[in-house]
Design an enzyme around this catalytic site. Structure first.
Site, PDB file in Angstrom:
ATOM      1  N   HIS A  17      22.629  35.857 -56.987  1.00  0.00           N
ATOM      2  CA  HIS A  17      23.125  35.414 -55.682  1.00  0.00           C
ATOM      3  C   HIS A  17      22.907  33.903 -55.559  1.00  0.00           C
ATOM      4  O   HIS A  17      22.432  33.268 -56.505  1.00  0.00           O
ATOM      5  CB  HIS A  17      22.508  36.203 -54.528  1.00  0.00           C
ATOM      6  N   HIS A  20      19.397  32.301 -56.644  1.00  0.00           N
ATOM      7  CA  HIS A  20      19.196  32.070 -58.086  1.00  0.00           C
ATOM      8  C   HIS A  20      20.071  30.904 -58.554  1.00  0.00           C
ATOM      9  O   HIS A  20      19.659  30.083 -59.371  1.00  0.00           O
ATOM     10  CB  HIS A  20      19.601  33.297 -58.920  1.00  0.00           C
ATOM     11  N   CYS A 125       2.922  46.627 -55.292  1.00  0.00           N
ATOM     12  CA  CYS A 125       4.278  46.527 -54.714  1.00  0.00           C
ATOM     13  C   CYS A 125       5.268  46.379 -55.864  1.00  0.00           C
ATOM     14  O   CYS A 125       5.229  45.391 -56.606  1.00  0.00           O
ATOM     15  CB  CYS A 125       4.386  45.329 -53.770  1.00  0.00           C
ATOM     16  N   CYS A 128       7.584  43.206 -55.719  1.00  0.00           N
ATOM     17  CA  CYS A 128       6.966  41.966 -56.232  1.00  0.00           C
ATOM     18  C   CYS A 128       6.512  42.156 -57.675  1.00  0.00           C
ATOM     19  O   CYS A 128       6.194  41.177 -58.346  1.00  0.00           O
ATOM     20  CB  CYS A 128       5.725  41.591 -55.430  1.00  0.00           C
ATOM     21  N   CYS A 143       4.302  45.207 -47.501  1.00  0.00           N
ATOM     22  CA  CYS A 143       4.482  43.934 -48.200  1.00  0.00           C
ATOM     23  C   CYS A 143       5.389  43.071 -47.317  1.00  0.00           C
ATOM     24  O   CYS A 143       6.483  43.515 -46.950  1.00  0.00           O
ATOM     25  CB  CYS A 143       5.138  44.172 -49.566  1.00  0.00           C
ATOM     26  N   HIS A 146       8.941  42.597 -48.948  1.00  0.00           N
ATOM     27  CA  HIS A 146       9.819  43.746 -49.209  1.00  0.00           C
ATOM     28  C   HIS A 146       9.790  44.806 -48.122  1.00  0.00           C
ATOM     29  O   HIS A 146      10.518  45.789 -48.192  1.00  0.00           O
ATOM     30  CB  HIS A 146       9.480  44.356 -50.578  1.00  0.00           C
ATOM     31  N   LYS A 299      17.853  36.186 -42.772  1.00  0.00           N
ATOM     32  CA  LYS A 299      17.441  36.338 -44.160  1.00  0.00           C
ATOM     33  C   LYS A 299      18.612  36.937 -44.958  1.00  0.00           C
ATOM     34  O   LYS A 299      19.313  37.821 -44.469  1.00  0.00           O
ATOM     35  CB  LYS A 299      16.232  37.295 -44.205  1.00  0.00           C
ATOM     36  N   LYS A 302      21.029  42.409 -48.832  1.00  0.00           N
ATOM     37  CA  LYS A 302      22.145  43.330 -49.048  1.00  0.00           C
ATOM     38  C   LYS A 302      22.372  44.204 -47.828  1.00  0.00           C
ATOM     39  O   LYS A 302      23.508  44.457 -47.432  1.00  0.00           O
ATOM     40  CB  LYS A 302      21.831  44.217 -50.251  1.00  0.00           C
TER      41      LYS A 302
HETATM   42  N1  MSP Z   1      11.361  37.494 -62.464  1.00  0.00           N
HETATM   43  C1  MSP Z   1      10.613  36.729 -61.547  1.00  0.00           C
HETATM   44  C2  MSP Z   1      10.334  35.349 -62.082  1.00  0.00           C
HETATM   45  C3  MSP Z   1       9.639  35.314 -63.401  1.00  0.00           C
HETATM   46  S1  MSP Z   1       9.456  33.699 -63.988  1.00  0.00           S
HETATM   47  C4  MSP Z   1       8.456  33.838 -65.291  1.00  0.00           C
HETATM   48  C5  MSP Z   1      11.373  36.621 -60.236  1.00  0.00           C
HETATM   49  N2  MSP Z   1      12.695  36.820 -60.285  1.00  0.00           N
HETATM   50  S2  MSP Z   1      13.707  36.737 -59.049  1.00  0.00           S
HETATM   51  O1  MSP Z   1      14.965  37.236 -59.520  1.00  0.00           O
HETATM   52  O2  MSP Z   1      13.157  37.368 -57.905  1.00  0.00           O
HETATM   53  O3  MSP Z   1      13.916  35.216 -58.800  1.00  0.00           O
HETATM   54  C6  MSP Z   1      13.096  34.498 -57.931  1.00  0.00           C
HETATM   55  C7  MSP Z   1      13.621  33.090 -57.832  1.00  0.00           C
HETATM   56  O4  MSP Z   1      15.016  33.108 -57.487  1.00  0.00           O
HETATM   57  C8  MSP Z   1      12.981  32.283 -56.731  1.00  0.00           C
HETATM   58  O5  MSP Z   1      11.743  31.726 -57.091  1.00  0.00           O
HETATM   59  C9  MSP Z   1      14.050  31.245 -56.521  1.00  0.00           C
HETATM   60  O6  MSP Z   1      14.037  30.343 -57.573  1.00  0.00           O
HETATM   61  C10 MSP Z   1      15.318  32.078 -56.570  1.00  0.00           C
HETATM   62  N3  MSP Z   1      15.625  32.696 -55.265  1.00  0.00           N
HETATM   63  C11 MSP Z   1      15.788  34.006 -55.019  1.00  0.00           C
HETATM   64  N4  MSP Z   1      16.120  34.184 -53.703  1.00  0.00           N
HETATM   65  C12 MSP Z   1      16.190  33.015 -53.065  1.00  0.00           C
HETATM   66  C13 MSP Z   1      16.538  32.589 -51.766  1.00  0.00           C
HETATM   67  N5  MSP Z   1      16.890  33.410 -50.796  1.00  0.00           N
HETATM   68  N6  MSP Z   1      16.505  31.258 -51.511  1.00  0.00           N
HETATM   69  C14 MSP Z   1      16.189  30.350 -52.488  1.00  0.00           C
HETATM   70  N7  MSP Z   1      15.863  30.750 -53.717  1.00  0.00           N
HETATM   71  C15 MSP Z   1      15.794  32.052 -54.049  1.00  0.00           C
HETATM   72  O7  MSP Z   1      10.756  36.329 -59.232  1.00  0.00           O
END
Ligand code: MSP
Length: 485
Positions: A17, A20, A125, A128, A143, A146, A299, A302
């Site tokens: 999304h 990322h 969790c 997380c 949590c 979540h 926020k 989905k």
């Molecule tokens: N897999 C772990 C990270 C492991 S790194 C060794 C993880 N993955 S995640 O898919 O949840 O990605 C988290 C990251 O995605 C956040 O730290 C950020 O970089 C990005 N984001 C996910 N949702 C976001 C928002 N709503 N807003 C901004 N960034 C976001 O955690």
């Protein structure tokens, strides 16, 4: 000089999304900027594919975990390609290279005497993928991220002697040997030391978690998904491989900047550096933490149905405008809101009316008057002194990029474009073509040179549009770049 930067590796339980996309885009802009400066850059991104959360999602989709991971990873790869991200590697934690590398590193932790077994009971969790303390839960015992009650887990696990490294780690953070930016996040991390940090579990029982990497010396255990995920930054550089490939590690380690949002700082600022200290490896130099996106003030989720699909922005405006728009909504060190209405407004005003208009009208006039201006070929990232304009502070712009303040840097550039449009309005070269052609030429040359600089400075953010602008400035043939939709 080398420069190694990395994004988090993203979970494949859901499609990419804009959150990322945003993190990876920020990293891509800095990677491009550092390349233009002449640095030897290595840019890593990828996917995190193990753990209960992903195994469950695969099951829900009636797929084998690997098949499911392949499918979602493909979507990440395609989206990153659509956004024109120039990463050097896309690492997957289900790749054999990562699996064997993570196992070697895990064994090395044991060899250093930093692992021990303990019977453990805690609240886990799955969202997380981590144990939670009571303090970390909300009043209802959920949590906070979540909104789910963590499950009670009782297992015999391997623990890592984190406590052994807390003192040197705290010092490294305090002294900015490990920089955490922005400073609010640094203080937050230092606050965690005050609250007390315990040794943490680095394996899970294979009975409870079967989609993961085996602990190499105990097949009844899997390596805790976060621990092997963090190791991706090392395994990606072929650590542990004999021969020439291992040179990647020699050349690029340590990480110069980790990009991420705030929810995963603890893993990167505490757990990972402590593991590196145990492995006698250098810790990373900087952790850059950006804020969270909300959509129209809510926020992104989905269930609320407000998730913005990153490719849809490209479909509407094209790849470079999508990149520009995502970066120019809010300063990355704070949380920020995104709305399609505001994106459209910004596209119309800042790109089509401001930048597009400056380029078009300038080239039309240059073309009409037959001025044969030559483009300055100097790279402003290497030789900023070659460009000196009253309305633009180039050293400040470069400083902002150095500090990863991309939003503020873009704002500077937008201001320069506005001032250049005003300069045309005030000096009205269109009225001077016959009356005073020398003056007309001088004014247009000024804007032509400014546009050259603007095009070059936009390269990290809008690489294709920057090239198009340069081409138009070279051949003096104006063509609309930003069509209004
Ligand atoms: N897999 C772990 C990270 C492991 S790194 C060794 C993880 N993955 S995640 O898919 O949840 O990605 C988290 C990251 O995605 C956040 O730290 C950020 O970089 C990005 N984001 C996910 N949702 C976001 C928002 N709503 N807003 C901004 N960034 C976001 O955690």
């Amino acid at each position: 000089m080398k420069y190694y930067l990395a994004t988090p590796i993203y979970y494949v339980n859901a499609e990419p999304h804009i959150g990322h996309t945003y993190t990876t885009l920020l990293a891509d802009v800095i990677a491009r900027y550092k390349r233009l400066e002449g640095r030897d850059v290595y840019f890593l991104t990828g996917t995190d594919e193990h753990g209960t959360k992903i195994a469950r999602k695969a099951k829900e989709n009636q797929k084998q975990p690997q098949e499911f991971c392949d499918q979602i990873t493909q979507k990440f790869k395609k989206t990153w390609q659509n956004y024109n991200f120039g990463h050097d590697q896309f690492i997957r934690t289900t790749s054999s290279k990562h699996i064997s590398g993570a196992q070697k590193l895990f064994s090395a932790l044991k060899d250093k005497g930093d692992l021990y077994q303990k019977e453990y009971q805690g609240l886990y969790c799955t969202g997380c993928e981590s144990f939670k303390t009571e303090k970390e839960l909300d009043q209802k015992g959920l949590c906070p991220d979540h909104k789910k009650k963590p499950g009670l887990v009782k297992e015999k696990n391997y623990f890592f002697k984190l406590s052994k490294y807390l003192k040197p780690l705290k010092q490294a953070i305090e002294k900015d040997q490990l920089i955490i930016q922005p400073v609010e996040r640094k203080n937050e991390v230092l606050g965690l030391f005050e609250q007390g940090i315990n040794d943490f579990s680095v394996s899970r029982s294979s009975q409870n978690v079967n989609w993961g990497i085996d602990v190499p010396f105990d097949k009844k255990q899997k390596i805790y998904v976060w621990v092997e995920a963090l190791m991706n930054y090392i395994t990606a550089l072929d650590y542990g491989k004999a021969g020439a490939e291992a040179n990647l590690f020699k050349k690029y380690w340590p990480v110069d900047v980790h990009f991420m949002a705030k929810e995963i700082i603890k893993f990167h600022a505490i757990f990972f550096p402590a593991i590196l200290m145990s492995l006698r490896m250098k810790v990373c130099k900087k952790i850059f933490v950006h804020g969270y996106f909300t959509i129209n003030g809510e926020k992104m989720s989905k269930s609320l149905g407000n998730v913005i699909e990153p490719n849809s922005l490209i479909k509407t405006w094209g790849v470079d405008p999508a990149r520009y728009l995502l970066l120019s909504q809010f300063a990355s060190d704070s949380d920020g809101d995104i709305s399609l209405k505001k994106l459209k407004q910004d596209y119309d005003h800042k790109l089509a009316d401001n930048l597009g208009n400056l380029l078009q009208r300038t080239l039309v006039m240059i073309n009409k008057n037959g001025f044969d201006f030559k483009l300055k070929q100097v790279n402003p990232f290497k030789k900023p002194q070659a460009y000196d304009f009253r309305d633009f502070d180039l050293p400040l712009f470069l400083k902002l990029l150095d500090n990863i303040q991309v939003y503020q840097a873009i704002k500077q550039l937008d201001g320069f474009i506005s001032k250049s449009n005003q300069y045309l309005e005030i000096n009205k070269p269109w009225e001077l073509a016959n009356k005073n052609p020398a003056k007309c030429r001088e004014i247009l040359k000024q804007i032509f040179d400014r546009l050259t600089l603007i095009a070059r400075l936009f390269e990290p953010v809008m690489p294709q549009i920057s090239a198009k602008m340069i081409k138009q400035l070279e051949n003096k043939q104006p063509q609309v770049i930003f069509k209004k939709i």
